[in-house]
Write a protein that holds these residues in place. Structure first.
Motif, mmCIF file in Angstrom:
data_model
loop_
_atom_site.group_PDB
_atom_site.id
_atom_site.type_symbol
_atom_site.label_atom_id
_atom_site.label_comp_id
_atom_site.label_asym_id
_atom_site.label_seq_id
_atom_site.Cartn_x
_atom_site.Cartn_y
_atom_site.Cartn_z
ATOM 1 N N GLU A 86 14.272 -0.193 -56.586
ATOM 2 C CA GLU A 86 14.229 1.053 -56.180
ATOM 3 C C GLU A 86 12.619 1.709 -56.073
ATOM 4 N N ALA A 87 11.611 1.396 -56.577
ATOM 5 C CA ALA A 87 10.057 1.957 -55.821
ATOM 6 C C ALA A 87 10.176 1.574 -54.982
ATOM 7 N N LEU A 88 10.686 0.341 -54.037
ATOM 8 C CA LEU A 88 9.381 -0.337 -52.881
ATOM 9 C C LEU A 88 10.946 0.078 -51.847
ATOM 10 N N GLN A 89 11.570 0.404 -52.338
ATOM 11 C CA GLN A 89 12.669 0.395 -51.549
ATOM 12 C C GLN A 89 12.653 2.163 -50.940
ATOM 13 N N ALA A 90 11.972 3.196 -51.374
ATOM 14 C CA ALA A 90 11.850 4.547 -51.501
ATOM 15 C C ALA A 90 10.719 4.560 -50.820
ATOM 16 N N ALA A 91 10.135 3.256 -51.115
ATOM 17 C CA ALA A 91 8.525 3.349 -49.930
ATOM 18 C C ALA A 91 8.851 2.754 -49.147
ATOM 19 N N GLY A 92 9.400 2.474 -48.650
ATOM 20 C CA GLY A 92 10.332 1.691 -47.618
ATOM 21 C C GLY A 92 9.835 0.337 -46.811
ATOM 22 N N TYR A 93 9.245 -0.845 -47.781
ATOM 23 C CA TYR A 93 9.628 -1.776 -48.571
ATOM 24 C C TYR A 93 10.597 -2.215 -48.876
ATOM 25 N N LEU A 94 10.930 -3.715 -48.119
ATOM 26 C CA LEU A 94 12.476 -4.679 -49.516
ATOM 27 C C LEU A 94 11.260 -5.775 -49.841
ATOM 28 N N LEU A 95 12.354 -5.711 -50.550
ATOM 29 C CA LEU A 95 11.888 -7.145 -52.205
ATOM 30 C C LEU A 95 12.498 -7.779 -52.302
ATOM 31 N N GLN A 96 11.464 -9.551 -51.696
ATOM 32 C CA GLN A 96 12.724 -11.038 -52.429
ATOM 33 C C GLN A 96 11.849 -11.444 -53.708
ATOM 34 N N VAL A 97 12.476 -12.111 -54.252
ATOM 35 C CA VAL A 97 12.467 -12.928 -55.012
ATOM 36 C C VAL A 97 12.658 -13.633 -55.769
ATOM 37 N N ALA A 98 11.647 -14.657 -55.767
ATOM 38 C CA ALA A 98 10.989 -16.050 -55.723
ATOM 39 C C ALA A 98 11.300 -16.811 -57.044
ATOM 40 N N ALA A 99 11.388 -17.899 -57.579
ATOM 41 C CA ALA A 99 11.840 -18.657 -58.491
ATOM 42 C C ALA A 99 10.891 -20.231 -57.900
ATOM 43 N N ILE A 100 9.755 -20.394 -58.676
ATOM 44 C CA ILE A 100 8.816 -21.735 -57.905
ATOM 45 C C ILE A 100 8.803 -22.166 -59.583
ATOM 46 N N ASP A 101 8.988 -23.153 -59.238
ATOM 47 C CA ASP A 101 9.013 -24.694 -60.628
ATOM 48 C C ASP A 101 7.138 -24.293 -60.681
ATOM 49 N N THR A 102 6.996 -24.331 -62.383
ATOM 50 C CA THR A 102 6.163 -24.166 -62.904
ATOM 51 C C THR A 102 4.813 -26.237 -62.962
ATOM 52 N N GLY A 103 6.019 -27.182 -62.066
ATOM 53 C CA GLY A 103 4.845 -28.213 -62.607
ATOM 54 C C GLY A 103 4.027 -28.202 -61.321
ATOM 55 N N GLN A 104 4.067 -30.025 -60.930
ATOM 56 C CA GLN A 104 2.628 -30.345 -59.983
ATOM 57 C C GLN A 104 3.305 -29.557 -58.191
ATOM 58 N N GLN A 105 4.156 -29.424 -58.966
ATOM 59 C CA GLN A 105 4.741 -28.657 -57.249
ATOM 60 C C GLN A 105 4.721 -26.806 -56.507
ATOM 61 N N GLU A 106 3.984 -26.475 -57.934
ATOM 62 C CA GLU A 106 3.799 -25.755 -57.875
ATOM 63 C C GLU A 106 3.292 -24.593 -57.118
ATOM 64 N N LEU A 107 1.986 -25.041 -56.384
ATOM 65 C CA LEU A 107 1.205 -24.435 -55.433
ATOM 66 C C LEU A 107 1.288 -24.437 -54.034
ATOM 67 N N SER A 108 1.995 -25.725 -53.674
ATOM 68 C CA SER A 108 2.249 -26.109 -52.529
ATOM 69 C C SER A 108 4.225 -25.553 -52.630
ATOM 70 N N GLU A 109 4.436 -24.900 -52.969
ATOM 71 C CA GLU A 109 6.176 -24.010 -53.079
ATOM 72 C C GLU A 109 5.462 -22.926 -52.871
ATOM 73 N N PHE A 110 4.327 -22.413 -53.388
ATOM 74 C CA PHE A 110 4.020 -21.010 -53.481
ATOM 75 C C PHE A 110 3.387 -20.478 -52.040
ATOM 76 N N GLU A 111 2.503 -22.013 -51.475
ATOM 77 C CA GLU A 111 1.796 -21.504 -49.885
ATOM 78 C C GLU A 111 2.936 -21.802 -49.019
ATOM 79 N N ARG A 112 4.239 -22.372 -48.796
ATOM 80 C CA ARG A 112 5.108 -21.890 -48.065
ATOM 81 C C ARG A 112 5.246 -20.713 -47.732
ATOM 82 N N PHE A 113 5.255 -19.887 -49.340
ATOM 83 C CA PHE A 113 5.324 -18.419 -48.638
ATOM 84 C C PHE A 113 3.912 -17.564 -47.996
#
Length: 342
Positions: A86-113
Motif C-alpha cells: 500500500e505504501a509503495l504504491q502510494a510512492a509510485g512503486y510496485l511490490l513483487q514478492v519472491a519466496a526462495i529456498d534456504t538450502g544450497q541453491q539459495e544464493l543462486s536463486e537470489f542472484e537471478r533476481f
C-alpha cells in the motif's frame, strides 16, 4: 543499447548502473564516471538533455522471503506485506514478492533476481544469522532494507523488534504470574530473531534463579498442522508445564489450540506468543502477545524506509529498533494497552 549491456560490460548490477545514470547520491563519483563513460561509448541516449537524467529502470521493489516447508507466508508477514504494498504504491512503486529456498541453491536463486535488474531495491524479510543475501547486496551496493537484523546490522538499513527484550519480557510476565514450570516452543536459531529471543528468555530465567533444561524446549518448524501435533505431544509428555513461550505466531496459535483441546480449566496452560498479532482469533484462544505495533503499520514503515534509501538517505538514519510490550487477551483492542516494564 540497454542498461543491462552497460552493466554486463562493467561487471556491475543493473540497479547500480541505473542509479549511476540517474545521479543517485549513494553511488560513488568513480562508479558514476565509469558508467557515464561506458554509456557514452555505447551511444546510450539521454532521456532529457535539459535534466541530464538517463532512462530509468522499472520502479519495482522485490521482497524476498524464505520458503519454509509447506508454508512461507504466515499471518504476520502477510499483513506486513499488505502494508508495504500500500505504501509503495502510494510512492509510485510496485511490490513483487519472491519466496526462495534456504538450502544450497539459495544464493543462486537470489542472484537471478539481482541480475535481472528490473527492480530499484530489495526488502529482505526474516533475516538469518550470517545471511548470504545481505552480504551479496552490500557487495553490489544495491539499495535494500531488512525486516530484522544480522551480525552486520551496522552496515545496512533495518527495522526490527528488540527481540532480546521480547524474550526477557515474555519470561518475566509469566514469572510474575506465578509460573515456575515454563516451556519454550522455538524455531531454528539460524533465524536472527529466534537466536535473540532465546537469549533473552534464558537470561531472564537465570535472573530469577531458573535454569531451563533441554527437555523444556520444543523445536518447531512453520507448518501449522505439524506444529499443532508437536505441541500436543509436548504438553502430554510434560504435564507439569503451566506456561509455554512460543517464538512465532504459528507456534503460539498451534499451542493455544492444543491447550484448548487437551486441558480442562483445572489445568490451564498459559500461552505467550512472541510478535503474535492479538486479533480476534488469538484473543479467543487466550494468547498473551509480546508485540510492538500492528503488522500493517510495520509494513508501511518498511516501505517508507525503502523509498528513503533509494533517494539517498544514509544507512545510520534508517535503523529502527522497536520496543515490545505485553498485550493480554482481555483488552478489547490489541494495540491500546501495553505493560512495558522491562
Amino acid at each position: 543499447m540497454s542498461i543491462k549491456e552497460i552493466a554486463t560490460q562493467l561487471k556491475l548490477s543493473v540497479s547500480t548502473v541505473s542509479r549511476a545514470l540517474n545521479d543517485y547520491p549513494d553511488i560513488s563519483p568513480s562508479t558514476k564516471k565509469r558508467v557515464l563513460t561506458e554509456a557514452a561509448r555505447q551511444g546510450y541516449q539521454l532521456k532529457d538533455v535539459d535534466t541530464a537524467h538517463w532512462i530509468q529502470a522499472k520502479r519495482v521493489i522485490t521482497a524476498i522471503i524464505p520458503h519454509q516447508e509447506d508454508q512461507y507466508l504466515d499471518p504476520i508477514l502477510s499483513k506486513v506485506l499488505a502494508g508495504t504494498r500500500e505504501a509503495l504504491q502510494a510512492a509510485g512503486y510496485l511490490l513483487q514478492v519472491a519466496a526462495i529456498d534456504t538450502g544450497q541453491q539459495e544464493l543462486s536463486e537470489f542472484e537471478r533476481f539481482v541480475k535481472a535488474g528490473d527492480q530499484e531495491g530489495f526488502l529482505l524479510l526474516r533475516t538469518r544469522v550470517n545471511d548470504p543475501k545481505v552480504h551479496r547486496l552490500l557487495k553490489l551496493n544495491v539499495p535494500f532494507v531488512c525486516y530484522g537484523r544480522t551480525e552486520r546490522a551496522a552496515q545496512f538499513p533495518w527495522l526490527d523488534l528488540d527481540n532480546y527484550q521480547v524474550g526477557r519480557l515474555s519470561f518475566k510476565h509469566l514469572y510474575e504470574q506465578g509460573h515456575r514450570h515454563i516451556g519454550v516452543a522455538s524455531v531454528s536459531e539460524r533465524y536472527f530473531f529466534a537466536k535473540e529471543r532465546l537469549r533473552g528468555i534464558q537470561d531472564e530465567a537465570l535472573q530469577h534463579g531458573i535454569e531451563l533444561q533441554t527437555e523444556d524446549f520444543l523445536h518447531l518448524g512453520f507448518d501449522e498442522e505439524q506444529t499443532y501435533i508437536a505441541c500436543a505431544e509436548f504438553l502430554l509428555q510434560r504435564p507439569k508445564i503451566s506456561a509455554l513461550i512460543c517464538l512465532t505466531s504459528t507456534g503460539a496459535r498451534s499451542a493455544a489450540l492444543a491447550v484448548l483441546r487437551l486441558h480442562n480449566t483445572a489445568h490451564k496452560v498459559e500461552v505467550v506468543g512472541c510478535d503474535t498479532p492479538l486479533d480476534e482469533l488469538s484473543a479467543s484462544l487466550g494468547i498473551t502477545s509480546i508485540q510492538q505495533a500492528p503488522p500493517q503499520q510495520i509494513g508501511q514503515q518498511l516501505a517508507q524506509m525503502m523509498v528513503a534509501r533509494i533517494r539517498g538517505t544514509q544507512v545510520k538514519e534508517l535503523q529502527v529498533l522497536l520496543s515490545p510490550g505485553v498485550v493480554t487477551p482481555e483488552f478489547a483492542h490489541p494495540y491500546n494497552s501495553y505493560d512495558n516494564n522491562q
